[in-house]
Scaffold this active site. Structure first.
Site, PDB file in Angstrom:
ATOM      1  N   SER A  49      -4.002  -2.881  -0.544  1.00 20.24           N
ATOM      2  CA  SER A  49      -2.440  -3.559   0.253  1.00 20.24           C
ATOM      3  C   SER A  49      -3.447  -4.806   0.600  1.00 20.24           C
ATOM      4  CB  SER A  49      -1.639  -3.190   1.226  1.00 20.24           C
ATOM      5  OG  SER A  49      -1.073  -4.004   1.919  1.00 20.24           O
ATOM      6  N   GLY A  50      -2.183  -6.267   0.250  1.00 20.17           N
ATOM      7  CA  GLY A  50      -2.681  -7.578  -0.208  1.00 20.17           C
ATOM      8  C   GLY A  50      -2.745  -7.481   1.476  1.00 20.17           C
ATOM      9  N   HIS A  51      -1.993  -7.658   2.647  1.00 19.41           N
ATOM     10  CA  HIS A  51      -1.816  -8.263   3.586  1.00 19.41           C
ATOM     11  C   HIS A  51      -3.041  -7.782   5.035  1.00 19.41           C
ATOM     12  CE1 HIS A  51       0.127  -5.021   6.547  1.00 19.41           C
ATOM     13  NE2 HIS A  51       0.623  -4.327   5.511  1.00 19.41           N
ATOM     14  N   GLN A 108      -8.268   0.226   4.141  1.00 18.71           N
ATOM     15  CA  GLN A 108      -8.700  -0.507   5.198  1.00 18.71           C
ATOM     16  C   GLN A 108     -10.151  -0.695   4.427  1.00 18.71           C
ATOM     17  OE1 GLN A 108      -7.525  -1.855   7.861  1.00 18.71           O
ATOM     18  NE2 GLN A 108      -5.554  -0.486   7.791  1.00 18.71           N
ATOM     19  N   GLY A 150       0.834  -1.155   0.247  1.00 25.20           N
ATOM     20  CA  GLY A 150       0.231   0.015   0.450  1.00 25.20           C
ATOM     21  C   GLY A 150       1.001   1.513  -0.007  1.00 25.20           C
ATOM     22  N   THR A 174      10.755  -7.294 -12.129  1.00 25.32           N
ATOM     23  CA  THR A 174      10.154  -8.717 -11.738  1.00 25.32           C
ATOM     24  C   THR A 174       8.145  -9.277 -10.957  1.00 25.32           C
ATOM     25  OG1 THR A 174      11.400 -10.285 -12.939  1.00 25.32           O
ATOM     26  CG2 THR A 174      10.160 -11.877 -12.357  1.00 25.32           C
ATOM     27  N   CYS A 200       2.370   1.686  13.196  1.00 25.75           N
ATOM     28  CA  CYS A 200       4.026   1.868  12.413  1.00 25.75           C
ATOM     29  C   CYS A 200       4.313   3.734  13.178  1.00 25.75           C
ATOM     30  CB  CYS A 200       3.137   2.695  11.262  1.00 25.75           C
ATOM     31  SG  CYS A 200       2.302   2.294   9.413  1.00 25.75           S
ATOM     32  N   ASN A 259      -7.264   3.954   8.824  1.00 28.27           N
ATOM     33  CA  ASN A 259      -6.654   3.071  10.003  1.00 28.27           C
ATOM     34  C   ASN A 259      -6.735   2.804  11.490  1.00 28.27           C
ATOM     35  OD1 ASN A 259      -5.236   4.895   9.159  1.00 28.27           O
ATOM     36  ND2 ASN A 259      -3.333   3.476  10.271  1.00 28.27           N
TER      37      ASN A 259
HETATM   38  C1  PLP Z   1      -1.895  -0.298   6.313  1.00 34.66           C
HETATM   39  C2  PLP Z   1      -2.077   1.207   5.683  1.00 34.66           C
HETATM   40  C3  PLP Z   1      -0.887   0.882   4.251  1.00 34.66           C
HETATM   41  C4  PLP Z   1       0.526   0.894   4.100  1.00 34.66           C
HETATM   42  O1  PLP Z   1       0.310  -0.662   3.389  1.00 34.66           O
HETATM   43  P1  PLP Z   1       1.233  -1.349   3.071  1.00 34.66           P
HETATM   44  O2  PLP Z   1       0.884  -2.298   2.372  1.00 34.66           O
HETATM   45  O3  PLP Z   1       1.449  -2.742   4.529  1.00 34.66           O
HETATM   46  O4  PLP Z   1       2.299  -0.521   3.280  1.00 34.66           O
HETATM   47  C5  PLP Z   1      -1.461   2.442   4.096  1.00 34.66           C
HETATM   48  N1  PLP Z   1      -2.631   3.221   4.429  1.00 34.66           N
HETATM   49  C6  PLP Z   1      -3.671   2.978   5.489  1.00 34.66           C
HETATM   50  C7  PLP Z   1      -4.705   3.210   5.219  1.00 34.66           C
HETATM   51  C8  PLP Z   1      -3.214   1.662   5.437  1.00 34.66           C
HETATM   52  O5  PLP Z   1      -3.808   1.027   6.711  1.00 34.66           O
END
Ligand code: PLP
Length: 392
Positions: free
Chosen positions: A199-201, A179, A71, A237, A325, A151
């Site tokens: 963002s994937g995770h 989010q 993200g 890649t 963070c 978030n």
């Molecule tokens: C977690 C988050 C990000 C960052 O994403 P990452 O994949 O961890 O770099 C950006 N924006 C929001 C609102 C998030 O919660």
């Protein structure tokens, strides 16, 4: 010991179906998707399938999806890529004081290079004044960046209305939807956004993969120069297992969206009401209605959030003081500060973020364990006189 994970806004586990979809791409399906031979071709079709799955969740065309590493990269690419691509048009960005650091620190870095940035204030509920937003737009404005859902507090912004304002003034609109995607309906056509970060995770895909939606006709100057991957928009890649996993996670989330929203909101409300009933002198942070279904940010007056988190951790409960963070650094969250939360209450805040696996039993365990911890900490606190209400 029980293990209860209520920090899904920091990261989620990879769900079993997603992992299963990924596994062949670590072994038999090892080809480079850019290679033209059989090994590459076998893989590139799966990248394109994943692109369709991501596009399907947010209602765009697959060609408008650029796969990224996270993200943060998506936000950097959207902002820096716009500044570079539109430098003839202007150099002014409008954003909010409550964005994720991936947006805020990018803007601050650009300010050092002469870009002008307006950081919109929020009110005590964490919401924006849209008139103020519209009035901030000038001839030189090239980008409006407002997150979909916060978030830390879960506050949801009126993205459609902001989209209309952006359209009216012909300004590009970026929404960091990390989010929101997979948790609430996100439709880029209805919302009128031009750029959108995923963002994937955060949605049960692995760490190290993400996607940026780039509306056709809004070219960005690449951040990562290299090969011709991603239609020359991002060299490097492909993270094949990650991308395939992200696609699957998006497909699954889309199919379960209604159910997820309802179920998680019911559990979150159970937690909120239970805590408010059992613990005096607590304050909800963030608008009570305009909120992501699984996020609860709450301040426990007279004690430090960090201390409470430590005690919860000892009981197997993982929560957070806000954003992952900022954990580990002292001081108040920039989000709560922007909302004008009293610094003492700001430091006493805890964020619970629920996920697909959260159960009623998990919530009831927290409701059983947390109130006595708060009482114990308050009894030790020099600020606590057992005269409820003073700090609120
Ligand atoms: C977690 C988050 C990000 C960052 O994403 P990452 O994949 O961890 O770099 C950006 N924006 C929001 C609102 C998030 O919660």
């Amino acid at each position: 010991m029980k293990k209860i994970y209520l920090d899904n806004n920091a990261t989620t586990s990879v769900r079993a179906e997603v992992l299963e979809t990924m596994l062949p791409f670590f072994s038999s399906e090892f080809g480079n998707p850019s290679s033209l031979h059989w090994a590459g071709r076998a893989v590139s079709s799966h990248i394109e399938k994943a692109r369709q799955q991501v596009a399907g969740l947010i209602n765009c065309s697959p060609a408008e999806i650029v796969f990224t590493s996270c993200g943060s990269e998506g936000n950097n690419f959207a902002i820096k890529g716009t500044v570079e691509a539109l430098k003839e048009k202007g150099n002014h960005i409008i954003t909010t004081a409550v964005e994720h650091p991936a947006v805020l620190t990018t803007c601050r870095a650009l300010e050092k290079q002469g870009v002008q940035v307006t950081y919109l204030a929020v009110d005590e509920d964490g919401l924006l004044d849209l008139e103020e937003l519209e009035q901030a737009i000038t001839e030189r404005t090239i980008l409006i960046a407002v997150m979909w859902g916060n978030n830390e507090t879960g506050v949801l912004f009126p993205i459609e209305e902001i989209g209309r304002i952006a359209r009216r003034h012909k300004v590009r609109f970026l929404s960091d939807a990390v989010q929101a995607v997979g948790k609430v309906p996100v439709d880029v056509q209805q919302a009128g956004v031009d750029l959108l970060t995923i963002s994937g995770h955060k949605i049960e895909a692995p760490k190290g993969v993400g996607a940026l939606y780039v509306r056709k006709g809004n070219p960005l100057t690449p951040l990562i120069h290299g090969g011709h991957q991603e239609r020359n928009r991002r060299g490097g890649t492909h993270n094949v297992p990650g991308i395939v996993g992200l696609g699957r996670a998006c497909e699954l989330a889309g199919g379960e969206l209604d159910d997820f929203q309802k179920r998680v909101a019911v559990l979150r409300d159970r937690l909120q009401q239970g805590l408010m009933a059992a613990v005096p002198d607590v304050k909800l942070n963030g608008h009570p209605q305009y909120r992501l279904p699984g996020t609860l940010n709450i301040s426990f007056a007279y004690i430090e959030g960090e201390g409470l988190l430590l005690h919860l951790d000892m009981q197997g409960i993982a929560a957070s003081s806000g954003s992952a963070c900022t954990s580990g650094s002292f001081g108040m969250s920039h989000v709560l500060e922007a909302m004008g939360v009293d610094p003492m209450l700001g430091q006493s805040s805890v964020r619970f973020s629920l996920g697909r696996d959260t159960s009623e039993a998990d919530i009831d365990y927290v409701l059983q364990v947390l109130p006595p911890i708060v009482q114990k900490l308050r009894d030790m606190s020099p600020f606590y006189q057992n005269t409820s209400g003073a700090a609120l």
